[in-house]
Design an enzyme around this catalytic site. Structure first.
Site, PDB file in Angstrom:
ATOM      1  NE  ARG A  34      -3.175   2.570   2.598  1.00 42.48           N
ATOM      2  CZ  ARG A  34      -3.311   3.310   3.578  1.00 42.48           C
ATOM      3  NH1 ARG A  34      -3.220   2.857   4.862  1.00 42.48           N
ATOM      4  NH2 ARG A  34      -4.384   4.242   3.893  1.00 42.48           N
TER       5      ARG A  34
ATOM      6  N   GLY B  70      -9.339   6.958   9.596  1.00 45.93           N
ATOM      7  CA  GLY B  70      -9.790   7.989   8.536  1.00 45.93           C
ATOM      8  C   GLY B  70     -10.955   7.793   7.934  1.00 45.93           C
TER       9      GLY B  70
ATOM     10  CD  GLU C 245      -8.215   0.039   2.656  1.00 45.44           C
ATOM     11  OE1 GLU C 245      -7.398   1.010   2.261  1.00 45.44           O
ATOM     12  OE2 GLU C 245      -8.605  -0.176   3.619  1.00 45.44           O
TER      13      GLU C 245
HETATM   14  P1  AMP Z   1     -10.611   1.424  11.306  1.00 44.99           P
HETATM   15  O1  AMP Z   1      -9.931   2.630  10.960  1.00 44.99           O
HETATM   16  O2  AMP Z   1     -11.304   1.106   9.785  1.00 44.99           O
HETATM   17  O3  AMP Z   1     -10.074   0.085  11.853  1.00 44.99           O
HETATM   18  O4  AMP Z   1     -11.759   1.748  12.184  1.00 44.99           O
HETATM   19  C1  AMP Z   1     -11.438   2.180  13.567  1.00 44.99           C
HETATM   20  C2  AMP Z   1     -12.805   2.924  14.257  1.00 44.99           C
HETATM   21  O5  AMP Z   1     -13.970   1.900  13.987  1.00 44.99           O
HETATM   22  C3  AMP Z   1     -12.439   3.378  15.548  1.00 44.99           C
HETATM   23  O6  AMP Z   1     -12.999   4.415  15.879  1.00 44.99           O
HETATM   24  C4  AMP Z   1     -13.368   2.004  16.495  1.00 44.99           C
HETATM   25  O7  AMP Z   1     -13.961   2.518  17.361  1.00 44.99           O
HETATM   26  C5  AMP Z   1     -14.424   1.975  15.319  1.00 44.99           C
HETATM   27  N1  AMP Z   1     -15.341   0.669  15.745  1.00 44.99           N
HETATM   28  C6  AMP Z   1     -15.033  -0.399  15.252  1.00 44.99           C
HETATM   29  N2  AMP Z   1     -16.093  -1.222  15.934  1.00 44.99           N
HETATM   30  C7  AMP Z   1     -16.982  -0.235  16.303  1.00 44.99           C
HETATM   31  C8  AMP Z   1     -18.343  -0.821  16.792  1.00 44.99           C
HETATM   32  N3  AMP Z   1     -18.781  -2.036  17.095  1.00 44.99           N
HETATM   33  N4  AMP Z   1     -19.255   0.257  17.144  1.00 44.99           N
HETATM   34  C9  AMP Z   1     -18.616   1.555  16.917  1.00 44.99           C
HETATM   35  N5  AMP Z   1     -17.379   1.978  16.353  1.00 44.99           N
HETATM   36  C10 AMP Z   1     -16.426   0.900  15.960  1.00 44.99           C
END
Ligand code: AMP
Length: 408
Positions: free
Chosen positions: A98, A220, A395
């Site tokens: 990436r 992000g 991704e």
């Molecule tokens: P990512 O960068 O795609 O891994 O997403 C991370 C974000 O997803 C963080 O703010 C986590 O708190 C949120 N997240 C993951 N699982 C949940 C959930 N079940 N409910 C709310 N937010 C979540």
């Protein structure tokens, strides 16, 4: 073919090992062998390793830099101890990276050679926070596996390479674009592209007929207007700072604030930019955390006013972008949510999409709140003229597939 997918950051290395080839690709039958993340590289690193069917383990090891991390990872993969069906490094057939910024040069994924590497070096100024680490990951693989093992670069910006001029230009003197290529590049392209592709497969429609808005909500966040299967506008800009409210990034704001905050707070421009990238967004408003799950818990358990405010601001900004992209596309067939928040939080989806009945989007409460269903799914009612979908992003899969296509 066994393809190692790497995402190298300043002190982290995320990886996924995927078995795929042209036949598996055509049959959508790629096989995930292992995945994990190495954190705190530069000190006593923490390694989280998951082998498909083999459970989860956490280890520590003193890893001084990305090269040592790559070396450790490759030796572990090939070791009997990992339990992965790979016995030697010769069975790693290619590596896909990436790479955050491809500038205007790289409009699609490329096979890496000396020329590509030096062009990537030349554009470090465009993404000084990300590209140097991506490049170090590429060099580390060369050092450990030798230059005979083919590598590919898959760019976060490439999906947005065809944005129309009116979408990518900022209304600043045109000479700035000519001289310095100052424009909207957009990021998260691999995620938006994957989700749009998966949507097309699910709905069995031609690429030309895909007219949707994809919204990646993780740490992000970005939105993308897709017409004819191509990105026609996206919310991140020259850097990933623009657009939606994110975990620690402010997203859209009045650029005059830069000077004002600097003067008032006795900071220089770099410090203010850092504040907008690292101390703003959900963290900045709540004063608690950048993590949406924790904010939702604070709001539910303690009725915390600023946690609620941060979540409201976050959802409001997403809805504002949905409205503008519906205007850009002159209507769309679906809104597709992805990313850690978009995939997992029924409450956030409800808060963003609930008030969109005016646009013909009617959430199906039971579908939306079905937490057992983790796969791609429609969360609007069947008769909703504007559909809402949740499609988990992948991704790494797209990077592995691009790598296979490029290395033959
Ligand atoms: P990512 O960068 O795609 O891994 O997403 C991370 C974000 O997803 C963080 O703010 C986590 O708190 C949120 N997240 C993951 N699982 C949940 C959930 N079940 N409910 C709310 N937010 C979540």
């Amino acid at each position: 073919m066994n393809i190692l997918v790497l995402n190298a950051g300043s002190s982290t290395l995320k990886f996924e090992l995927i078995r795929t080839d042209r036949e598996r690709l055509a049959a959508d039958a790629d096989e995930k062998l292992a995945r994990g993340v190495i954190e705190r590289i530069g000190a006593e690193a923490i390694l989280e390793l998951d082998v498909t069917g083999g459970g989860h383990r956490v280890e520590t090891a003193p890893l001084a830099d990305i090269r040592e991390a790559v070396e450790w990872l490759l030796r572990w993969i090939a070791s009997a101890e990992s339990g992965i069906d790979i016995d030697s490094l010769a069975e790693i057939h290619g590596v896909g990276h990436r790479v955050v910024h491809g500038g205007e040069d790289f409009r699609a994924s490329v096979r890496i050679d000396d020329d590509v590497l030096s062009r990537l070096q030349d554009m470090i100024h465009l993404a000084p926070l990300h590209n140097p680490h991506n490049i170090r990951g590429i060099e580390a693989v060369r050092q450990v596996l030798g230059s005979g093992v083919p590598q590919a670069a898959v760019f976060d910006t490439a999906f947005h390479a065809d944005l129309p001029e009116h979408a990518y230009l900022y209304a600043v003197p045109y000479s700035l674009y000519r001289r310095h290529r100052i424009r909207r590049y957009g990021f998260h392209g691999t995620s938006h592209r994957y989700v749009a592709w998966r949507y097309r497969k699910l709905l069995e429609v031609e690429k030309e007929d895909v007219r949707i808005i994809t919204v990646h909500l993780g740490n992000g966040c970005s939105a993308c207007a897709i017409d004819g299967g191509r990105s026609v506008d996206t919310s991140m800009g020259f850097t990933p700072l623009e657009g939606l409210v994110m975990g620690t990034r402010a997203g859209d704001l009045d650029p005059a604030l830069l000077e004002y905050i600097a003067a008032r707070e006795g900071m220089n421009v770099r410090e203010v930019t850092n504040l907008l990238n690292k101390q703003s967004g959900l963290l900045g408003i709540s004063g608690l955390t950048h993590d949406m799950r924790e904010l939702l818990a604070e709001e539910a358990e303690h009725d915390d006013r600023r946690a609620r405010l941060a979540i409201d601001l976050f959802c409001y900004r997403v809805r504002k972008y949905l409205g503008s992209y519906l205007a850009v596309l002159e209507g769309a067939d679906a809104i597709v949510l992805t990313g850690g928040i978009g995939q997992n939080s029924a409450a956030i989806r409800q808060r963003i999409l609930g008030p969109m009945g005016w646009a013909g989007l009617h959430l199906d409460e039971a579908r939306n709140s079905d937490s057992a269903d983790r796969g791609p799914r429609r969360v609007s009612t069947d008769d909703s003229p504007l559909a809402a979908w949740v499609i988990p992003t992948d991704e790494e899969l797209l990077i592995a597939r691009d790598t296979v296509r490029l290395i033959g």
